[in-house]
Design an enzyme around this catalytic site. Structure first.
Site, mmCIF file in Angstrom:
data_model
loop_
_atom_site.group_PDB
_atom_site.id
_atom_site.type_symbol
_atom_site.label_atom_id
_atom_site.label_comp_id
_atom_site.label_asym_id
_atom_site.label_seq_id
_atom_site.Cartn_x
_atom_site.Cartn_y
_atom_site.Cartn_z
ATOM 1 N N HIS A 47 0.834 -1.204 0.000
ATOM 2 C CA HIS A 47 0.000 0.000 0.000
ATOM 3 C C HIS A 47 0.871 1.256 0.000
ATOM 4 O O HIS A 47 0.603 2.205 -0.737
ATOM 5 C CB HIS A 47 -0.935 -0.030 1.208
ATOM 6 C CG HIS A 47 -1.924 1.072 1.248
ATOM 7 N ND1 HIS A 47 -1.833 2.115 2.138
ATOM 8 C CD2 HIS A 47 -3.040 1.309 0.502
ATOM 9 C CE1 HIS A 47 -2.854 2.937 1.945
ATOM 10 N NE2 HIS A 47 -3.605 2.472 0.964
ATOM 11 N N ASP A 89 -6.209 1.703 -1.993
ATOM 12 C CA ASP A 89 -6.931 1.439 -0.749
ATOM 13 C C ASP A 89 -7.756 0.161 -0.842
ATOM 14 O O ASP A 89 -7.780 -0.649 0.093
ATOM 15 C CB ASP A 89 -7.842 2.621 -0.402
ATOM 16 C CG ASP A 89 -7.081 3.843 0.084
ATOM 17 O OD1 ASP A 89 -5.839 3.785 0.201
ATOM 18 O OD2 ASP A 89 -7.738 4.869 0.351
#
Length: 122
Positions: A47, A89
Protein backbone atom coordinates in the site's frame (compact mmCIF):
# COMPACT_ATOMS: atom_id res chain seq x y z
CA UNK A 1 -8.43 10.09 1.86
CA UNK A 2 -7.39 8.23 4.98
CA UNK A 3 -10.94 8.35 6.38
CA UNK A 4 -12.15 6.60 3.22
CA UNK A 5 -9.39 4.01 3.61
CA UNK A 6 -10.69 3.28 7.11
CA UNK A 7 -14.23 2.91 5.71
CA UNK A 8 -13.08 0.51 2.98
CA UNK A 9 -11.21 -1.64 5.52
CA UNK A 10 -14.36 -1.81 7.66
CA UNK A 11 -16.51 -2.74 4.64
CA UNK A 12 -14.14 -5.29 3.12
CA UNK A 13 -12.22 -6.76 6.07
CA UNK A 14 -14.89 -6.22 8.72
CA UNK A 15 -12.57 -4.59 11.24
CA UNK A 16 -11.18 -1.19 12.12
CA UNK A 17 -8.10 -0.24 10.16
CA UNK A 18 -7.04 2.32 12.74
CA UNK A 19 -7.31 -0.19 15.59
CA UNK A 20 -5.81 -3.25 13.89
CA UNK A 21 -3.40 -1.71 11.40
CA UNK A 22 -2.72 1.81 12.73
CA UNK A 23 0.48 0.59 14.36
CA UNK A 24 1.27 -2.93 13.20
CA UNK A 25 4.55 -4.46 12.08
CA UNK A 26 7.07 -2.27 10.30
CA UNK A 27 4.80 -0.70 7.66
CA UNK A 28 1.26 -0.32 8.99
CA UNK A 29 0.75 3.20 10.26
CA UNK A 30 2.95 6.25 9.90
CA UNK A 31 6.30 5.79 8.21
CA UNK A 32 7.66 2.40 7.29
CA UNK A 33 11.09 0.83 7.16
CA UNK A 34 12.79 -2.52 7.41
CA UNK A 35 11.16 -5.75 6.25
CA UNK A 36 7.48 -6.65 6.40
CA UNK A 37 6.98 -8.97 9.37
CA UNK A 38 4.06 -11.01 8.03
CA UNK A 39 1.38 -11.02 5.34
CA UNK A 40 -0.67 -8.21 6.93
CA UNK A 41 2.42 -6.03 7.28
CA UNK A 42 3.21 -6.78 3.62
CA UNK A 43 -0.26 -5.44 2.72
CA UNK A 44 0.86 -2.14 4.25
CA UNK A 45 4.23 -2.27 2.49
CA UNK A 46 2.51 -2.74 -0.88
CA UNK A 47 0.00 0.00 0.00
CA UNK A 48 2.87 2.39 0.83
CA UNK A 49 4.48 1.55 -2.53
CA UNK A 50 1.16 2.08 -4.29
CA UNK A 51 0.76 5.53 -2.71
CA UNK A 52 4.35 6.29 -3.69
CA UNK A 53 3.49 5.81 -7.38
CA UNK A 54 0.55 8.24 -7.28
CA UNK A 55 1.32 11.53 -9.01
CA UNK A 56 -0.78 14.68 -9.12
CA UNK A 57 -2.88 14.25 -6.01
CA UNK A 58 -2.47 13.53 -2.30
CA UNK A 59 -3.42 9.97 -1.29
CA UNK A 60 -3.87 10.88 2.36
CA UNK A 61 -5.94 14.04 1.88
CA UNK A 62 -7.82 13.85 -1.43
CA UNK A 63 -11.28 12.28 -1.55
CA UNK A 64 -12.13 9.78 -4.29
CA UNK A 65 -15.33 8.28 -5.62
CA UNK A 66 -16.35 4.64 -5.25
CA UNK A 67 -19.48 2.55 -5.21
CA UNK A 68 -20.47 -0.90 -4.05
CA UNK A 69 -21.73 -3.39 -6.60
CA UNK A 70 -22.72 -6.87 -5.46
CA UNK A 71 -20.53 -6.49 -2.39
CA UNK A 72 -17.50 -5.36 -4.38
CA UNK A 73 -15.88 -1.94 -4.19
CA UNK A 74 -15.78 -0.24 -7.59
CA UNK A 75 -13.53 2.80 -7.92
CA UNK A 76 -14.93 5.56 -10.12
CA UNK A 77 -14.84 9.24 -10.89
CA UNK A 78 -13.25 11.25 -13.67
CA UNK A 79 -9.90 11.94 -12.01
CA UNK A 80 -7.42 9.15 -12.86
CA UNK A 81 -5.15 10.14 -9.98
CA UNK A 82 -7.91 9.87 -7.39
CA UNK A 83 -9.08 6.61 -8.95
CA UNK A 84 -5.56 5.27 -8.48
CA UNK A 85 -5.69 6.16 -4.77
CA UNK A 86 -8.98 4.29 -4.51
CA UNK A 87 -7.46 1.21 -6.16
CA UNK A 88 -4.53 1.31 -3.69
CA UNK A 89 -6.93 1.44 -0.75
CA UNK A 90 -9.24 -1.22 -2.18
CA UNK A 91 -6.36 -3.63 -2.82
CA UNK A 92 -5.02 -3.13 0.72
CA UNK A 93 -8.45 -3.70 2.28
CA UNK A 94 -8.81 -6.95 0.30
CA UNK A 95 -5.29 -7.95 1.35
CA UNK A 96 -6.15 -7.36 5.03
CA UNK A 97 -9.29 -9.47 4.65
CA UNK A 98 -7.44 -12.29 2.92
CA UNK A 99 -4.76 -12.38 5.64
CA UNK A 100 -6.88 -12.00 8.79
CA UNK A 101 -6.14 -15.61 9.76
CA UNK A 102 -2.41 -14.93 10.13
CA UNK A 103 -2.73 -11.55 11.90
CA UNK A 104 -0.49 -11.81 14.97
CA UNK A 105 -0.89 -9.60 18.04
CA UNK A 106 2.86 -9.74 18.65
CA UNK A 107 3.25 -7.26 15.76
CA UNK A 108 0.73 -4.80 17.23
CA UNK A 109 2.64 -1.71 18.38
CA UNK A 110 5.80 -3.41 17.12
CA UNK A 111 8.90 -1.43 18.20
CA UNK A 112 10.58 0.49 15.38
CA UNK A 113 13.95 -0.72 16.67
CA UNK A 114 12.97 -4.15 15.30
CA UNK A 115 12.61 -2.66 11.81
CA UNK A 116 16.23 -1.77 11.12
CA UNK A 117 16.92 -4.17 8.25
CA UNK A 118 17.41 -2.66 4.82
CA UNK A 119 14.06 -2.19 3.10
CA UNK A 120 13.34 -4.09 -0.08
CA UNK A 121 12.47 -2.01 -3.15
CA UNK A 122 8.88 -1.57 -4.20
Amino acid sequence: HLMQFETLIMKVAGRSGVWYYGSYGCFCGAGGQGRPQDASDRCCFVHDCCYGKVNGCDPKKDFYTYSEENGDIVCGGDDPCKKEICECDKDAAICFRDNKDTYDNKYWFFPAKNCQEESEPC
